[in-house]
Write a protein that holds these residues in place. Structure first.
Motif, PDB file in Angstrom:
ATOM      1  N   GLY A  39       0.781  -1.225   0.000  1.00  0.00           N
ATOM      2  CA  GLY A  39       0.000   0.000   0.000  1.00  0.00           C
ATOM      3  C   GLY A  39       0.809   1.270   0.000  1.00  0.00           C
ATOM      4  O   GLY A  39       0.260   2.351  -0.235  1.00  0.00           O
ATOM      5  N   ARG A  40       2.102   1.178   0.228  1.00  0.00           N
ATOM      6  CA  ARG A  40       2.977   2.349   0.146  1.00  0.00           C
ATOM      7  C   ARG A  40       3.714   2.399  -1.184  1.00  0.00           C
ATOM      8  O   ARG A  40       4.599   3.230  -1.370  1.00  0.00           O
ATOM      9  N   GLY A  41       3.386   1.472  -2.093  1.00  0.00           N
ATOM     10  CA  GLY A  41       4.023   1.462  -3.402  1.00  0.00           C
ATOM     11  C   GLY A  41       5.383   0.817  -3.418  1.00  0.00           C
ATOM     12  O   GLY A  41       6.135   0.990  -4.380  1.00  0.00           O
ATOM     13  N   ARG A  42       5.697   0.026  -2.387  1.00  0.00           N
ATOM     14  CA  ARG A  42       6.997  -0.638  -2.308  1.00  0.00           C
ATOM     15  C   ARG A  42       6.871  -2.087  -2.751  1.00  0.00           C
ATOM     16  O   ARG A  42       5.868  -2.738  -2.482  1.00  0.00           O
ATOM     17  N   LYS A  43       7.921  -2.570  -3.392  1.00  0.00           N
ATOM     18  CA  LYS A  43       7.884  -3.891  -3.997  1.00  0.00           C
ATOM     19  C   LYS A  43       8.509  -4.935  -3.074  1.00  0.00           C
ATOM     20  O   LYS A  43       9.525  -4.685  -2.423  1.00  0.00           O
ATOM     21  N   LEU A  44       7.872  -6.104  -3.028  1.00  0.00           N
ATOM     22  CA  LEU A  44       8.385  -7.230  -2.249  1.00  0.00           C
ATOM     23  C   LEU A  44       8.187  -8.498  -3.071  1.00  0.00           C
ATOM     24  O   LEU A  44       7.114  -8.724  -3.637  1.00  0.00           O
ATOM     25  N   SER A  45       9.220  -9.319  -3.147  1.00  0.00           N
ATOM     26  CA  SER A  45       9.101 -10.594  -3.834  1.00  0.00           C
ATOM     27  C   SER A  45       8.428 -11.588  -2.890  1.00  0.00           C
ATOM     28  O   SER A  45       8.891 -11.812  -1.770  1.00  0.00           O
ATOM     29  N   VAL A  46       7.322 -12.170  -3.333  1.00  0.00           N
ATOM     30  CA  VAL A  46       6.535 -13.075  -2.493  1.00  0.00           C
ATOM     31  C   VAL A  46       6.689 -14.497  -3.008  1.00  0.00           C
ATOM     32  O   VAL A  46       6.281 -14.810  -4.130  1.00  0.00           O
ATOM     33  N   ASP A  47       7.280 -15.353  -2.187  1.00  0.00           N
ATOM     34  CA  ASP A  47       7.402 -16.773  -2.482  1.00  0.00           C
ATOM     35  C   ASP A  47       6.281 -17.483  -1.727  1.00  0.00           C
ATOM     36  O   ASP A  47       6.259 -17.494  -0.495  1.00  0.00           O
ATOM     37  N   GLY A  48       5.361 -18.088  -2.462  1.00  0.00           N
ATOM     38  CA  GLY A  48       4.220 -18.714  -1.823  1.00  0.00           C
ATOM     39  C   GLY A  48       4.575 -19.819  -0.857  1.00  0.00           C
ATOM     40  O   GLY A  48       3.797 -20.122   0.060  1.00  0.00           O
ATOM     41  N   ASN A  49       5.738 -20.427  -1.007  1.00  0.00           N
ATOM     42  CA  ASN A  49       6.154 -21.503  -0.114  1.00  0.00           C
ATOM     43  C   ASN A  49       6.588 -20.994   1.256  1.00  0.00           C
ATOM     44  O   ASN A  49       6.769 -21.793   2.188  1.00  0.00           O
ATOM     45  N   ALA A  50       6.751 -19.695   1.405  1.00  0.00           N
ATOM     46  CA  ALA A  50       7.214 -19.129   2.668  1.00  0.00           C
ATOM     47  C   ALA A  50       6.054 -18.764   3.596  1.00  0.00           C
ATOM     48  O   ALA A  50       6.288 -18.296   4.710  1.00  0.00           O
ATOM     49  N   TYR A  51       4.817 -18.992   3.146  1.00  0.00           N
ATOM     50  CA  TYR A  51       3.653 -18.555   3.914  1.00  0.00           C
ATOM     51  C   TYR A  51       2.661 -19.691   4.135  1.00  0.00           C
ATOM     52  O   TYR A  51       2.554 -20.619   3.321  1.00  0.00           O
ATOM     53  N   GLU A  52       1.938 -19.605   5.235  1.00  0.00           N
ATOM     54  CA  GLU A  52       0.764 -20.433   5.490  1.00  0.00           C
ATOM     55  C   GLU A  52      -0.444 -19.631   5.003  1.00  0.00           C
ATOM     56  O   GLU A  52      -0.666 -18.498   5.446  1.00  0.00           O
ATOM     57  N   TRP A  53      -1.240 -20.209   4.104  1.00  0.00           N
ATOM     58  CA  TRP A  53      -2.246 -19.429   3.385  1.00  0.00           C
ATOM     59  C   TRP A  53      -3.671 -19.731   3.840  1.00  0.00           C
ATOM     60  O   TRP A  53      -3.996 -20.847   4.248  1.00  0.00           O
ATOM     61  N   ILE A  54      -4.518 -18.702   3.699  1.00  0.00           N
ATOM     62  CA  ILE A  54      -5.954 -18.847   3.878  1.00  0.00           C
ATOM     63  C   ILE A  54      -6.637 -18.109   2.735  1.00  0.00           C
ATOM     64  O   ILE A  54      -6.172 -17.044   2.290  1.00  0.00           O
ATOM     65  N   ALA A  55      -7.729 -18.685   2.232  1.00  0.00           N
ATOM     66  CA  ALA A  55      -8.523 -18.039   1.185  1.00  0.00           C
ATOM     67  C   ALA A  55      -9.679 -17.295   1.843  1.00  0.00           C
ATOM     68  O   ALA A  55     -10.382 -17.852   2.696  1.00  0.00           O
ATOM     69  N   VAL A  56      -9.870 -16.049   1.448  1.00  0.00           N
ATOM     70  CA  VAL A  56     -10.938 -15.222   2.014  1.00  0.00           C
ATOM     71  C   VAL A  56     -11.855 -14.737   0.895  1.00  0.00           C
ATOM     72  O   VAL A  56     -11.408 -14.036  -0.028  1.00  0.00           O
ATOM     73  N   PHE A  57     -13.112 -15.124   0.966  1.00  0.00           N
ATOM     74  CA  PHE A  57     -14.146 -14.592   0.077  1.00  0.00           C
ATOM     75  C   PHE A  57     -14.794 -13.424   0.800  1.00  0.00           C
ATOM     76  O   PHE A  57     -15.422 -13.591   1.844  1.00  0.00           O
ATOM     77  N   LEU A  58     -14.611 -12.227   0.261  1.00  0.00           N
ATOM     78  CA  LEU A  58     -15.123 -11.009   0.896  1.00  0.00           C
ATOM     79  C   LEU A  58     -16.282 -10.474   0.066  1.00  0.00           C
ATOM     80  O   LEU A  58     -16.104 -10.059  -1.078  1.00  0.00           O
ATOM     81  N   LEU A  59     -17.473 -10.503   0.645  1.00  0.00           N
ATOM     82  CA  LEU A  59     -18.695 -10.126  -0.066  1.00  0.00           C
ATOM     83  C   LEU A  59     -19.093  -8.700   0.266  1.00  0.00           C
ATOM     84  O   LEU A  59     -19.322  -8.360   1.427  1.00  0.00           O
ATOM     85  N   ASP A  60     -19.163  -7.871  -0.774  1.00  0.00           N
ATOM     86  CA  ASP A  60     -19.642  -6.493  -0.631  1.00  0.00           C
ATOM     87  C   ASP A  60     -21.055  -6.453  -1.214  1.00  0.00           C
ATOM     88  O   ASP A  60     -21.241  -6.450  -2.432  1.00  0.00           O
ATOM     89  N   HIS A  61     -22.051  -6.477  -0.338  1.00  0.00           N
ATOM     90  CA  HIS A  61     -23.445  -6.648  -0.759  1.00  0.00           C
ATOM     91  C   HIS A  61     -24.340  -5.744   0.087  1.00  0.00           C
ATOM     92  O   HIS A  61     -24.201  -5.719   1.312  1.00  0.00           O
ATOM     93  N   PRO A  62     -25.256  -5.014  -0.535  1.00  0.00           N
ATOM     94  CA  PRO A  62     -26.093  -4.091   0.239  1.00  0.00           C
ATOM     95  C   PRO A  62     -27.151  -4.774   1.091  1.00  0.00           C
ATOM     96  O   PRO A  62     -27.640  -4.192   2.065  1.00  0.00           O
TER      97      PRO A  62
END
Length: 254
Positions: free
Chosen positions: A82-105
């Protein structure tokens, strides 16, 4: 902190085409969330049709999140925070979760999003749920920890995450504290215990600890780096500080 929110610097290559790496990634420490946002941009239809639409986009969101993590594990990608800075992300270095975010009125009552297993924890939230968690916990690492905890439980109707949160908080408050070695803090050490999840929003306990940590985080985020340091080093320091036990909302001695 904008330092923990990432989006793709460029589309990832996939065959002869290009592939997006999720709507947003939320990264802190060794955990990451692929956040897929689906918004209802037309006037809602009758509840049964809206419920069917939610199921459709939930399945799509989780499939996209699965693809994002698979791609990141195969080929690291440059992501921009969010500050415009770059980071190389290796997916093997993280424990992941999938988030479905619903924007609904107007989410239909008792609507529970379902999907096929995606090989990692997964959770569905409304935008209001999402805002509640950040207002309550005030730390990205704490929100990620909560998401993993909640994802291990049975799915609940969309929009009822605050109810589950307070059930967890009440259970934490009722749990006796774990034994620790007070000698680690030297003579005269005292044992304090607080629940993992605060029943009141973090930072409302009358102290300035939370504000002080935020000032420290901002100072580090805005400081120039020496030639020997990288944005990856900065990210590690910020993640570690974000996890500090500054008040009852972040104390993890249960």
């Amino acid at each position: 902190m904008p330092d923990f929110v990432f989006q793709q610097a460029a589309h990832a290559a996939k065959g002869s085409g290009r592939r997006e790496l999720g709507d947003r990634l939320l990264l802190a420490g060794g955990r990451g969330a692929v956040v897929q946002v689906k918004a209802r941009t037309i006037k809602p239809k009758p509840d049964d049709q809206e419920a069917a639409w939610i199921q459709k986009v939930a399945a799509k969101a989780m499939s996209q999140a699965k693809g994002t993590v698979r791609q990141l594990r195969m080929v690291p990608a440059d992501m921009v925070n969010g500050r415009g800075r770059k980071l190389s992300v290796d997916g093997n270095a993280y424990e992941w979760i999938a988030v479905f975010l619903l924007d609904h009125p107007r989410v239909p009552d008792n609507a529970v999003a379902t999907w096929q297993p995606v090989g990692m924890p997964a959770i569905a939230l409304t935008r209001r749920d999402w805002d509640f968690l950040f207002d309550q916990l005030r730390a990205t690492t704490a929100v990620l920890d909560y998401l993993f905890r909640a994802a291990a439980e049975p799915a609940i109707p969309l929009g009822e995450e605050p109810v589950r949160y307070h059930e967890f908080a009440a259970a934490d408050a009722a749990e006796p504290p774990a034994d620790i070695n007070t000698e680690l803090v030297g003579p005269g050490g005292r044992l304090f215990s607080a629940p993992q999840l605060p029943q009141a929003p973090a930072g409302t306990d009358g102290t300035n600890a939370h504000l002080m940590i935020r000032i420290m985080l901002e100072d580090i985020a805005l400081s120039p780096l020496s030639e020997t340091l990288t944005e990856g080093n900065r990210f590690t320091v910020l993640s570690d500080l974000d996890r500090l036990p500054v008040d009852c909302g972040h104390t993890r001695n249960r």
